[in-house]
Design an enzyme around this catalytic site. Structure first.
Site, PDB file in Angstrom:
ATOM      1  CE  LYS A 207      -3.636   2.254   2.636  1.00  0.00           C
ATOM      2  NZ  LYS A 207      -4.550   2.228   3.765  1.00  0.00           N
ATOM      3  CD  GLU A 213       9.137  -6.050   7.246  1.00  0.00           C
ATOM      4  OE1 GLU A 213       8.878  -4.919   6.734  1.00  0.00           O
ATOM      5  OE2 GLU A 213       8.979  -6.297   8.458  1.00  0.00           O
ATOM      6  CG  HIS A 385      -5.226 -36.460  15.755  1.00  0.00           C
ATOM      7  ND1 HIS A 385      -5.431 -37.691  16.355  1.00  0.00           N
ATOM      8  CD2 HIS A 385      -6.210 -36.315  14.839  1.00  0.00           C
ATOM      9  CE1 HIS A 385      -6.481 -38.276  15.786  1.00  0.00           C
ATOM     10  NE2 HIS A 385      -6.982 -37.460  14.873  1.00  0.00           N
ATOM     11  CE  LYS A 505       5.885  -1.229  10.269  1.00  0.00           C
ATOM     12  NZ  LYS A 505       4.947  -0.559   9.394  1.00  0.00           N
TER      13      LYS A 505
END
Ligand code: F6P
Length: 537
Positions: A207, A213, A385, A505
């Site tokens: 955006k 990153e 499980h 950041k």
């Protein structure tokens, strides 16, 4: 300043009501009312929503609806749909619902009807996706593009990955799709393994187009490409961008004609149906993408128009408030009984926790109640499980959302019956458990009886749909989006900013040069200094 939620009349009534009902068991509630299963369930937009296995009675729900009315929910829903600047900390409208509004609708933001803008981008995306899918988009050396790598993080990654996995059944088979998000070089390296640069297209999705990153991975991708193709002109054939920041996109070297835009009124975590969904559209094709948008839109309409007592997002949100703020539940398990939804819980983590993980209200007041919940989960039956033990017999109350489908996309003999039986059985076991008397009746030795008792009374919702189609995925996502908003309204927080991600950041930008230059003086706390030294040495 005191926050007014816990002082409100309906909150007080709910507190009283809670004292009366908190020890009532689901066994008692069901045995006292044969119709409970049908009176506390509804079917809307092809979603059968069973909320009867919750620790509520009609009065609880009525009080919760009263709370919603007191918090002005109806007007707040309208405010969102009509483009009011409800994201007040960023002074923005919140119009992800416009992304799926049918052509011809009118939704105004800052005096502009945004629907034609949305459809213009969608049509460009559809044209581009078709070119790629038909093998007409050629790479720099003339080879057909067969590999798509989406580079993005957070909302620019989780939606695309989740949708790709969820809709894999519909994905064009002769293409490869990869997703790179983490700044960890392992992510990029593994994603491009076995891919050939000549046949690879990168979609840089961001955006802001400034995210560390994404920009680091995008630069690495450009180097990976140019190491092979050498000529800078190759970038135009192998990179497209999805962003709101045209300036940064062209500064990166991507031809603005290869940019697909969206707008500041689309939050990152609400953007999978914007141009951020470009990889999804290429993967499943424009027709399926439009079907997904239609599913989103149908849920939007339901949320906007249904009365609260028939409104799926409203009911699920209020049940969440009931557990979080009255029972003290801290987590919410999301348990899809469809393996294609394996990334759905991860997607919901950003949607819910980045939205409502706030302890300050819109008025800047610290809350005196809990907001937000830890969302987590895995597809059934794998979770059974693993962690279900704790949901059944642990000491925490963990409300569960079961999500299942009647028809499998891959109908192998027996599998679907076994899968669905497991989902239904889990809800039943959680709700009703097994008493000591029932355990004894089975001849269990006395010393094992306490271990084999299931307390029950553990709440769950079940969302049952026909089949995992693009439209149904759209409905599911919109359903959670709107539930998040409802909770934000009740808690009085802003679900549309994310200031809590900033500090880390900023600090990392200070630490980067300190790691790179061993001589640089460091001046943090003793723990942080030690960690930096450990890395440097
Ligand atoms: O760090 C949080 C965040 O701002 C998310 O809200 C967002 O989805 C993500 O980063 C990525 O941002 P962008 O799309 O601007 O790269």
């Amino acid at each position: 300043m005191k926050n007014n939620l816990t002082e409100s009349p309906s909150w007080k009534l709910l507190e009283n009501h809670f004292q009366g009902i908190k020890n009532t068991s689901l066994r008692t509630l069901f045995s006292g009312d044969d119709t409970r299963g049908s009176s506390l369930s509804l079917e809307k937009e092809g979603i059968f929503f069973d909320y009867s296995k919750h620790r509520v009675v009609r009065e609880t729900l009525d009080l919760l609806f009263q709370l919603a009315r007191e918090r002005g929910l109806h007007d707040k829903i309208e405010a969102m749909f009509t483009g009011a600047k409800i994201n007040i900390t960023e002074k923005r409208a919140v119009l992800h619902t416009a992304l799926r509004a049918p052509k011809g609708s009118v939704i105004m933001a800052d005096g502009v009807n945004v629907v034609p803008l949305v459809h213009e981008v969608l049509e460009r995306m559809a044209g581009f996706a078709a070119t790629i899918r038909q093998g007409e988009w050629k790479g720099f050396t003339g080879k057909t593009i067969r590999n798509i790598v989406n580079i993005g993080i957070g909302g620019s990654d989780l939606g695309p990955v989740m949708a790709f996995e969820a809709l894999k059944f519909y994905v064009q088979q002769d293409m490869t799709f990869r997703f790179v998000s983490n700044i960890d070089g392992n992510d990029f390296s593994e994603a491009v393994k076995e891919l050939h640069p000549e046949e690879t297209l990168f979609i840089v999705s961001s955006k802001t187009f400034t995210t560390l990153e994404t920009m680091t991975n995008a630069r690495t991708a450009r180097k990976w490409l140019l190491d092979e193709l050498v000529d800078e002109a190759a970038v135009a054939r192998h990179f497209v961008a999805v962003s709101t920041n045209a300036k940064e996109v062209s500064a990166f070297g991507i031809d603005p004609r290869n940019m697909f835009g969206f707008w500041d009124w689309v939050g990152g975590r609400y953007s999978m149906d914007s141009a951020i969904g470009l990889s999804t559209m290429i993967a499943i094709g424009p027709e399926h993408f439009y079907a997904m948008l239609d599913g989103f839109h149908r849920m939007d309409d339901h949320f906007r128009t249904a009365p609260f007592n028939e409104n799926i997002p409203v009911i699920m949100a209020l049940l969440g408030i009931w557990y979080i703020d009255f029972f003290g539940a801290q987590t919410q398990a999301v348990l899809p009984y469809d393996n294609y939804l394996k990334r759905f819980p991860a997607y919901l983590q950003q949607l819910t926790m980045e939205s409502n993980g706030k302890h300050v209200t819109l008025d800047g007041v610290t809350t005196d109640y809990q907001t937000g919940s830890v969302y987590w989960g895995e597809p059934g039956t794998n979770g059974q499980h693993s962690f279900y033990q704790m949901i059944h017999q642990g000491t925490l109350l963990i409300p569960c959302d079961f999500i299942g489908f009647r028809t499998s996309l891959n109908p192998l003999p027996l599998h679907q019956d076994y899968l669905v039986a497991n989902m239904i059985a889990q809800g039943e076991a959680l709700a009703f458990g097994k008493t000591a008397a029932e355990v004894r009746k089975e001849g269990v030795p006395e010393e094992l009886v306490p271990h084999k008792v299931f307390e029950g009374n553990r709440p769950s919702s079940t969302f049952f749909m026909e089949k995992l189609t693009p439209a149904n995925l759209g409905k599911l996502v919109a359903m959670y989006e709107h539930a998040v908003y409802v909770q934000g309204v009740i808690w009085g927080v802003n679900p549309f900013d994310q200031m809590g991600v900033e500090l880390g950041k900023v600090l990392s930008m200070k630490i980067i040069p300190e790691l790179q230059d061993k001589q640089r003086p460091i001046n943090h706390d003793s723990s942080t200094n030690n960690l930096i030294r450990y890395y440097r040495d």
